[in-house]
Design an enzyme around this catalytic site. Sequence first.
Site, PDB file in Angstrom:
ATOM      1  CE  LYS A  40      39.663  33.879  36.075  1.00 49.62           C
ATOM      2  NZ  LYS A  40      38.355  33.749  36.104  1.00 49.62           N
ATOM      3  N   GLY A  89      45.462  40.283  31.207  1.00 54.98           N
ATOM      4  CA  GLY A  89      44.521  40.620  31.852  1.00 54.98           C
ATOM      5  C   GLY A  89      44.683  40.662  33.204  1.00 54.98           C
ATOM      6  CG  ASP A 132      30.091  39.491  36.988  1.00 57.64           C
ATOM      7  OD1 ASP A 132      29.701  40.600  37.151  1.00 57.64           O
ATOM      8  OD2 ASP A 132      31.225  39.093  37.193  1.00 57.64           O
TER       9      ASP A 132
END
Length: 295
Positions: free
Chosen positions: A39, A17, A132
């Site tokens: 991440k 991603g 979100d």
Amino acid sequence: MTSFLNRFDFKLLNEIGRGTYATVYKAIDCRHNRHVAIKCMRLDSEYSGLLCVVIREVNVLRELKHPNIVELLEIVRNNEEIYLVFELMSTDLHRYMINVNQPLSDMQAKLYFYQILKGLEYCHSQKIFHRDLKPQNLLLDPSGNLKIADFGLARDTSIQNRVYSREIITLWYRPPEILLGVEQYTTTVDLWSAGCIFAEMLRNSPLFKGDSEICQLLCIFRILGTPDENIWPGITALPHYKLEFPQWNETSLKNYTPSMNDDAIDIMTRCLRYAPDQRLTATEAIKHNYFNDIR
């Protein structure tokens, strides 16, 4: 980056991603012989606000421990780079729906929706709202487990009468009170987003698909009807309300999700009410008759 992570016994496998601020890799944690997601973010001057986002996400995830919340396993820092190590999930709901390329079955959508609500119920009980919620931030594993991820915009709701940012929630999942300019809102913003995602699973297409804030608002009005003071007391006092808004009558959500039964339509309708205080809470939604066969 690879050599630095190798010192911590992580072996990067492949990129899974990429966003504006971060890249996510699949990796092996050699110490525990497990696959993880890492991440990776660079905290430089180009993205001066990123540090606040990272700190917020880390602080929130350290406090939240629930089966439907992604687990933060470890934090690794290297000068201006920071690595958040998460449990690895196989995909996200957005990619899954693209691959399936058809509406999900009622039972599958129900199971995913229920898990979204369970995760939100826990977050809200801890005085946190996500802000979100969207299919890209809902992670899945092959067994059908769903976990809410990406808490960079999450906030603590414990302080009364706090003014919040309006720069939240991806447009298609943004509730009308945000579009109309309110700066004080509640955890029901998450319930609006959840209702939109539920509809999308059963349609294989977003329910409200605008390309700007005003277009998004009009998309909502076309389906739910243009609200007035009878439907939403106080709407005419909101900063971006206009008397010149086009007038539409409400249409049944059944027209847009024809496979849904009456209970499914009812819970979706009650998540997508205009007046925030009239929406279901996550706890109320979980108790809805729609979930009687799985609860």
